[in-house]
Design an enzyme around this catalytic site. Structure first.
Site, PDB file in Angstrom:
ATOM      1  N   LYS A 184     142.901  45.969  -6.498  1.00 52.33           N
ATOM      2  CA  LYS A 184     142.489  45.639  -5.125  1.00 52.33           C
ATOM      3  C   LYS A 184     141.078  45.032  -5.097  1.00 52.33           C
ATOM      4  O   LYS A 184     140.327  45.155  -6.055  1.00 52.33           O
ATOM      5  CB  LYS A 184     142.518  46.890  -4.241  1.00 52.33           C
ATOM      6  CG  LYS A 184     143.867  47.604  -4.218  1.00 52.33           C
ATOM      7  CD  LYS A 184     145.000  46.725  -3.755  1.00 52.33           C
ATOM      8  CE  LYS A 184     146.267  47.531  -3.535  1.00 52.33           C
ATOM      9  NZ  LYS A 184     147.485  46.732  -3.645  1.00 52.33           N
TER      10      LYS A 184
HETATM   11  C1  LIG Z   1     150.072  46.603   1.361  1.00 57.61           C
HETATM   12  C2  LIG Z   1     149.962  47.850   0.539  1.00 57.61           C
HETATM   13  N1  LIG Z   1     150.120  49.037   1.142  1.00 57.61           N
HETATM   14  C3  LIG Z   1     150.012  50.184   0.468  1.00 57.61           C
HETATM   15  C4  LIG Z   1     149.746  50.199  -0.882  1.00 57.61           C
HETATM   16  C5  LIG Z   1     149.734  51.505  -1.602  1.00 57.61           C
HETATM   17  O1  LIG Z   1     148.571  51.781  -2.285  1.00 57.61           O
HETATM   18  P1  LIG Z   1     148.580  52.723  -3.578  1.00 57.61           P
HETATM   19  O2  LIG Z   1     149.172  51.949  -4.702  1.00 57.61           O
HETATM   20  O3  LIG Z   1     147.125  53.037  -3.775  1.00 57.61           O
HETATM   21  O4  LIG Z   1     149.369  53.933  -3.232  1.00 57.61           O
HETATM   22  C6  LIG Z   1     149.537  48.983  -1.553  1.00 57.61           C
HETATM   23  C7  LIG Z   1     149.195  48.925  -2.981  1.00 57.61           C
HETATM   24  O5  LIG Z   1     149.997  48.808  -3.838  1.00 57.61           O
HETATM   25  C8  LIG Z   1     149.662  47.777  -0.829  1.00 57.61           C
HETATM   26  O6  LIG Z   1     149.502  46.585  -1.422  1.00 57.61           O
END
Ligand SMILES: Cc1ncc(COP(=O)(O)O)c(C=O)c1O
Length: 361
Positions: A184
């Site tokens: 990210k």
């Molecule tokens: C749009 C979106 N929402 C939620 C997430 C979830 O984040 P995490 O991987 O930290 O659980 C991600 C990341 O993969 C994402 O790109």
């Protein structure tokens, strides 16, 4: 080889700060919910322009805990875009609620116009996603949420620092949910996430929900889970937060350079956005001959990805959930989109190499 992300170069550029942040935590011998997390929560809330931030274990948990804090669960419906990371839909099913999918617009963002047609008595929340780093139209979304009395949960996992009319995402809705997954714009060295809110009651509830539903160390009064960001990740995030604006600027410059150099008329580049509306987590282009382009870039040592080839309504896990929308835009785009490298350490000569390869396909 042109990498999609370059974590080694990034680490080398901030090695001293990262090493001392990690060392500080280990020397202190305090690893969970300590001073680094407190500090990061304060710094991140300030950066976003929110009153509060609560560190959690991931972006998925940030969404899930926001739904839990809103009392959303079995029997409820939550509207989410059909073109997003799996996590946006999964978080809804974790809560027991049913995800109801919405099509997207020409900027790949939730099509706000279709939302009213998806609302029923069971609808409790909307989760717009600031996909690829671009802010949704928050004025319209706030108005829709207000009109239908819905909780507004912004999925900001791809949009740290993005703005809507000079106000940062994560501050318009009831909750802003961030992921610090390593790729990210603000990435940890492992899993981590955070929720921003301006509501003191929600803030206190979220702090309990991430810690077994306990308001003190020993007594649980709510259904909560264990979802904490650890001290080492918080220390790393504090060091990296200081660079976020500079890195976002680099991403914007790369986007501008792509726009200048890519002249192939068969490739549609993402539409430019106003100042700071887009922080280019991803640079997603479209072409009818997408697969040939990806193959040509691969031959030139250029790594591309597709975000996302399988839409949520096509995912086996969601296939049996009855939907009431149709998804013509998202379905058409899913066959044409491809993501080009855009990390802050991409060199100008690499961008020129990518553009040249794109122009001769
Ligand atoms: C749009 C979106 N929402 C939620 C997430 C979830 O984040 P995490 O991987 O930290 O659980 C991600 C990341 O993969 C994402 O790109």
């Amino acid at each position: 080889m042109v990498l999609f992300n370059d974590f080694v170069t990034e680490y080398k550029s901030i090695k001293r700060d990262i090493d001392s942040a990690i060392r500080r935590v280990i020397d202190r011998g305090f690893f969970i919910l300590g001073p680094e997390v407190d500090n990061f929560e304060k710094n991140f809330a300030k950066y976003c322009g929110a009153k509060y931030a609560v560190g959690v274990a991931s972006g998925t948990d940030a969404l899930y805990l926001s739904l839990l804090a809103s009392g959303i669960g079995r029997g409820d419906e939550v509207i989410v875009p059909v073109n997003t990371a799996l996590a946006t839909g999964i978080a809804v099913t974790m809560s027991g609620a049913r995800p109801i999918f919405a099509d997207c617009d020409e900027n790949f963002l939730i099509d706000i116009k279709v939302i009213p047609s998806l609302i029923t008595k069971k609808t409790k929340a909307i989760i717009p996603v600031h996909l690829y780093g671009r802010s949704c139209d928050m004025k319209m979304l706030v108005a829709v949420a207000k009109k239908y009395k819905l909780v507004l949960i912004e999925d900001c996992a791809q949009a740290h620092g993005a703005m809507w009319h000079r106000k940062k995402v994560g501050t318009f809705g009831d909750f802003g949910c961030f992921s610090f997954y390593p790729t990210k714009n603000l990435g940890a060295y492992g899993d981590a996430g955070a929720i921003t809110t301006n509501n003191e009651h929600c803030y206190k509830k979220l702090k309990a929900l991430r810690f077994y539903g306990a308001s003190d160390r020993t007594t649980s009064t709510l259904f909560g889970i264990n979802s904490r960001v650890d001290e080492i990740q918080a220390a790393i995030l504090n060091a990296k937060l200081a660079r976020l604006d500079e890195w976002n600027k680099k991403r914007k410059n790369i986007a501008a350079l792509y726009r200048k150099l890519v002249t192939n008329k068969n490739i549609a580049l993402p539409k430019p956005a106003k100042d700071n509306e887009h922080v280019y987590h991803l640079f997603v282009a479209r072409a009818k001959n997408r697969d040939a382009i990806i193959a040509a870039l691969k031959k030139n040592g250029i790594h591309t990805m597709i975000h996302y080839p399988v839409l949520l309504h096509q995912q086996p896990i969601f296939k049996n959930i009855k939907q009431r929308g149709t998804f013509p835009h998202a379905e058409a785009y899913a066959k044409e989109i491809f993501s080009l490298p855009i990390h802050p350490f991409l060199k100008e000569k690499e961008i020129i190499h990518i553009a040249k390869a794109l122009n001769v396909v």
